[in-house]
Write an enzyme that holds these catalytic residues in place. Sequence first.
Site, PDB file in Angstrom:
ATOM      1  N   GLY A  65       0.789  -1.239   0.000  1.00  0.00           N
ATOM      2  CA  GLY A  65       0.000   0.000   0.000  1.00  0.00           C
ATOM      3  C   GLY A  65       0.817   1.282   0.000  1.00  0.00           C
ATOM      4  O   GLY A  65       0.401   2.287  -0.566  1.00  0.00           O
ATOM      5  N   ASP A 123       0.396   3.230   4.229  1.00  0.00           N
ATOM      6  CA  ASP A 123      -0.598   3.971   3.448  1.00  0.00           C
ATOM      7  C   ASP A 123      -1.698   4.563   4.312  1.00  0.00           C
ATOM      8  O   ASP A 123      -2.040   5.725   4.198  1.00  0.00           O
ATOM      9  CB  ASP A 123      -1.200   3.077   2.340  1.00  0.00           C
ATOM     10  CG  ASP A 123      -1.744   1.748   2.863  1.00  0.00           C
ATOM     11  OD1 ASP A 123      -1.625   1.465   4.068  1.00  0.00           O
ATOM     12  OD2 ASP A 123      -2.298   0.983   2.049  1.00  0.00           O
ATOM     13  N   ASP A 126      -6.152   2.496   9.960  1.00  0.00           N
ATOM     14  CA  ASP A 126      -7.575   2.195  10.042  1.00  0.00           C
ATOM     15  C   ASP A 126      -7.874   1.650  11.450  1.00  0.00           C
ATOM     16  O   ASP A 126      -8.029   2.428  12.393  1.00  0.00           O
ATOM     17  CB  ASP A 126      -7.932   1.210   8.917  1.00  0.00           C
ATOM     18  CG  ASP A 126      -9.407   0.886   8.857  1.00  0.00           C
ATOM     19  OD1 ASP A 126     -10.202   1.630   9.448  1.00  0.00           O
ATOM     20  OD2 ASP A 126      -9.778  -0.117   8.208  1.00  0.00           O
ATOM     21  N   LYS A 154      -7.928   7.339   9.249  1.00  0.00           N
ATOM     22  CA  LYS A 154      -9.394   7.391   9.341  1.00  0.00           C
ATOM     23  C   LYS A 154      -9.789   7.896  10.719  1.00  0.00           C
ATOM     24  O   LYS A 154      -9.250   7.431  11.730  1.00  0.00           O
ATOM     25  CB  LYS A 154     -10.004   6.009   9.100  1.00  0.00           C
ATOM     26  CG  LYS A 154      -9.898   5.568   7.658  1.00  0.00           C
ATOM     27  CD  LYS A 154     -10.673   4.287   7.414  1.00  0.00           C
ATOM     28  CE  LYS A 154     -10.355   3.740   6.033  1.00  0.00           C
ATOM     29  NZ  LYS A 154     -10.987   2.452   5.749  1.00  0.00           N
ATOM     30  N   PHE A 175     -14.152   3.430   2.658  1.00  0.00           N
ATOM     31  CA  PHE A 175     -13.136   2.604   2.011  1.00  0.00           C
ATOM     32  C   PHE A 175     -12.600   3.327   0.777  1.00  0.00           C
ATOM     33  O   PHE A 175     -13.339   3.628  -0.153  1.00  0.00           O
ATOM     34  CB  PHE A 175     -13.683   1.233   1.642  1.00  0.00           C
ATOM     35  CG  PHE A 175     -12.575   0.242   1.422  1.00  0.00           C
ATOM     36  CD1 PHE A 175     -12.024  -0.452   2.501  1.00  0.00           C
ATOM     37  CD2 PHE A 175     -12.038   0.044   0.159  1.00  0.00           C
ATOM     38  CE1 PHE A 175     -10.958  -1.330   2.310  1.00  0.00           C
ATOM     39  CE2 PHE A 175     -10.979  -0.835  -0.046  1.00  0.00           C
ATOM     40  CZ  PHE A 175     -10.442  -1.526   1.039  1.00  0.00           C
ATOM     41  N   VAL A 176     -11.298   3.603   0.798  1.00  0.00           N
ATOM     42  CA  VAL A 176     -10.691   4.379  -0.282  1.00  0.00           C
ATOM     43  C   VAL A 176      -9.692   3.531  -1.073  1.00  0.00           C
ATOM     44  O   VAL A 176      -9.119   2.573  -0.547  1.00  0.00           O
ATOM     45  CB  VAL A 176      -9.981   5.642   0.273  1.00  0.00           C
ATOM     46  CG1 VAL A 176     -10.979   6.623   0.836  1.00  0.00           C
ATOM     47  CG2 VAL A 176      -8.948   5.271   1.334  1.00  0.00           C
ATOM     48  N   ASP A 182      -5.499  -0.477  -2.296  1.00  0.00           N
ATOM     49  CA  ASP A 182      -6.213  -1.438  -3.143  1.00  0.00           C
ATOM     50  C   ASP A 182      -7.546  -1.860  -2.539  1.00  0.00           C
ATOM     51  O   ASP A 182      -7.790  -1.691  -1.352  1.00  0.00           O
ATOM     52  CB  ASP A 182      -5.376  -2.716  -3.312  1.00  0.00           C
ATOM     53  CG  ASP A 182      -5.343  -3.546  -2.023  1.00  0.00           C
ATOM     54  OD1 ASP A 182      -4.948  -2.999  -0.972  1.00  0.00           O
ATOM     55  OD2 ASP A 182      -5.752  -4.727  -2.059  1.00  0.00           O
ATOM     56  N   ARG A 188      -4.598   0.058  -7.373  1.00  0.00           N
ATOM     57  CA  ARG A 188      -3.399   0.673  -6.801  1.00  0.00           C
ATOM     58  C   ARG A 188      -2.785   1.707  -7.738  1.00  0.00           C
ATOM     59  O   ARG A 188      -2.138   2.647  -7.306  1.00  0.00           O
ATOM     60  CB  ARG A 188      -2.331  -0.388  -6.511  1.00  0.00           C
ATOM     61  CG  ARG A 188      -2.682  -1.335  -5.367  1.00  0.00           C
ATOM     62  CD  ARG A 188      -1.435  -2.098  -4.965  1.00  0.00           C
ATOM     63  NE  ARG A 188      -1.710  -3.315  -4.226  1.00  0.00           N
ATOM     64  CZ  ARG A 188      -1.899  -3.375  -2.906  1.00  0.00           C
ATOM     65  NH1 ARG A 188      -1.844  -2.274  -2.199  1.00  0.00           N
ATOM     66  NH2 ARG A 188      -2.134  -4.525  -2.310  1.00  0.00           N
TER      67      ARG A 188
END
Length: 206
Positions: A65, A123, A126, A154, A175-176, A182, A188
Amino acid sequence: MASLKPSCRALISASADGLIILVRGDLERVLFDEPAIHRRLDDIAAQISNDYREQELTVIAVLHGSLMFVADLLRRIPLPLKLECLSVASYHGKAQTSGDVTFKLAPASPSDLADRDVLIVDDILDSGHTLAAVREALERARPHSIRVCVLLSKKKQRAREVDANYVGFEIEDEFVVGYGLDFRERYRNLPYIGVLRRELLDQPSK
Ligand code: IMP
Ligand code: MG
């Protein structure tokens, strides 16, 4: 595809199992376009360069990521540094982390990290499971210091609290994908970050 608006032009790439069509229509909206990401990277890189001006950094990139992020970030840091990569899995094909973090590629050998100033680059923060596990694993190597840099964080209650010292953007709990992030290994290569349409998250994996 003919029904797509010009603004939703398809990005097409060849793959081993045929033709994958990545459509911008899979996104609910774009959150950060390329210039916005790059402007923010300039800020974070300046901050990191200033904070570590007397030290030699060891950057640990959490793959896959952080691939785009770390590549663009490090080219903006004019300091001597070393780069190591590690790879973890916690999602196991789902849109929610399983909490069970497995190292697929081991961290750098412990002796390489002893007394080093380590910067973990990931990346997105969460649930916190991944970065907490990575941090714990690296702490065993007794580095001089450990800091954490994430592109996205987040805004939510986390299963495990993780202090991120450098954060690109704070986002809502959505969800990004894109710019390294990904969903089931796709998206990606998008140069921007967008929110994936909710209904795609529930579709069976192909
Ligand atoms: P955590 O362990 O729940 O904090 O999740 C960390 C990892 O899950 C990240 O490094 C990402 O690879 C992945 N992840 C979490 N949220 C998202 C998202 O919104 N889009 C894509 N990947 C995500
Ligand atoms: Mg992922």
